[in-house]
Design an enzyme around this catalytic site. Sequence first.
Site, PDB file in Angstrom:
ATOM      1  N   HIS A 102      -0.452   1.868   8.548  1.00  0.00           N
ATOM      2  CA  HIS A 102      -1.866   1.487   8.608  1.00  0.00           C
ATOM      3  C   HIS A 102      -1.994  -0.018   8.734  1.00  0.00           C
ATOM      4  CE1 HIS A 102      -0.622   1.690   4.387  1.00  0.00           C
ATOM      5  NE2 HIS A 102      -1.431   0.670   4.180  1.00  0.00           N
ATOM      6  N   HIS A 104      -4.728  -3.087   7.869  1.00  0.00           N
ATOM      7  CA  HIS A 104      -5.925  -3.467   7.123  1.00  0.00           C
ATOM      8  C   HIS A 104      -6.708  -4.474   7.961  1.00  0.00           C
ATOM      9  CE1 HIS A 104      -4.369  -2.278   2.994  1.00  0.00           C
ATOM     10  NE2 HIS A 104      -3.218  -2.389   3.637  1.00  0.00           N
TER      11      HIS A 104
HETATM   12  P1  AMP Z   1      -0.893  -0.556   1.409  1.00  0.00           P
HETATM   13  O1  AMP Z   1      -0.638  -1.075   0.035  1.00  0.00           O
HETATM   14  O2  AMP Z   1      -0.768  -1.563   2.505  1.00  0.00           O
HETATM   15  O3  AMP Z   1      -0.029   0.674   1.633  1.00  0.00           O
HETATM   16  O4  AMP Z   1      -2.411  -0.121   1.445  1.00  0.00           O
HETATM   17  C1  AMP Z   1      -2.882   1.137   1.093  1.00  0.00           C
HETATM   18  C2  AMP Z   1      -4.370   1.007   0.980  1.00  0.00           C
HETATM   19  O5  AMP Z   1      -4.916   2.302   0.918  1.00  0.00           O
HETATM   20  C3  AMP Z   1      -4.859   0.252  -0.266  1.00  0.00           C
HETATM   21  O6  AMP Z   1      -5.624  -0.881   0.143  1.00  0.00           O
HETATM   22  C4  AMP Z   1      -5.691   1.285  -1.010  1.00  0.00           C
HETATM   23  O7  AMP Z   1      -6.828   0.718  -1.596  1.00  0.00           O
HETATM   24  C5  AMP Z   1      -6.041   2.264   0.078  1.00  0.00           C
HETATM   25  N1  AMP Z   1      -6.271   3.637  -0.320  1.00  0.00           N
HETATM   26  C6  AMP Z   1      -5.565   4.393  -1.201  1.00  0.00           C
HETATM   27  N2  AMP Z   1      -6.061   5.645  -1.248  1.00  0.00           N
HETATM   28  C7  AMP Z   1      -7.079   5.701  -0.353  1.00  0.00           C
HETATM   29  C8  AMP Z   1      -7.973   6.721   0.064  1.00  0.00           C
HETATM   30  N3  AMP Z   1      -7.929   7.946  -0.447  1.00  0.00           N
HETATM   31  N4  AMP Z   1      -8.909   6.418   1.000  1.00  0.00           N
HETATM   32  C9  AMP Z   1      -8.971   5.168   1.505  1.00  0.00           C
HETATM   33  N5  AMP Z   1      -8.150   4.159   1.154  1.00  0.00           N
HETATM   34  C10 AMP Z   1      -7.221   4.422   0.239  1.00  0.00           C
END
Ligand code: AMP
Length: 140
Positions: A102, A104
């Site tokens: 993903h 951001h």
């Molecule tokens: P990363 O640490 O780069 O893997 O980012 C994962 C992101 O996913 C974090 O910013 C979380 O806040 C976000 N996240 C976790 N669970 C969900 C969810 N169910 N829906 C949307 N975002 C999420």
Amino acid sequence: MTYDPGNIFARILRGELPCHKVYEDDATLAFMDIMPQADCHTLIIPKNAGTGIIDTSTDALQATIATTQKIAAAVKAATGAPGVMVIQLNGSEAGQTVFHLHFHVIPRWAGIDLKFHARGMEAPDVLKANAERVKAALAG
Ligand code: AMP
């Protein structure tokens, strides 16, 4: 690292968990981060499986970057932010917490610090309203 099809984003893609969607096409999905580091913090994922940038197919990666570009412009327009940050983490050592590739997209203003990463759940009505703002910018 082996891809785990039980990860949260794979479950969102299968419709097993809800999300505040802002954009979808054949290859990608974009939705609000539920623990945003700034208003309208949006995540962009490929529909194809891959834990990060290295094990995701080049085609899926290209589609994801193309959607990320669209979303970055829409988040900037929706928020009026002068800057926009694009982040992508690979591996827990790099801070990754969800193991499906993903990007951001986070709007930035001078002098306003980011909230903490992956902490502090946002209220659903705020996420819904912010998703509508980004969707409107995409449409405009
Ligand atoms: P990363 O640490 O780069 O893997 O980012 C994962 C992101 O996913 C974090 O910013 C979380 O806040 C976000 N996240 C976790 N669970 C969900 C969810 N169910 N829906 C949307 N975002 C999420």
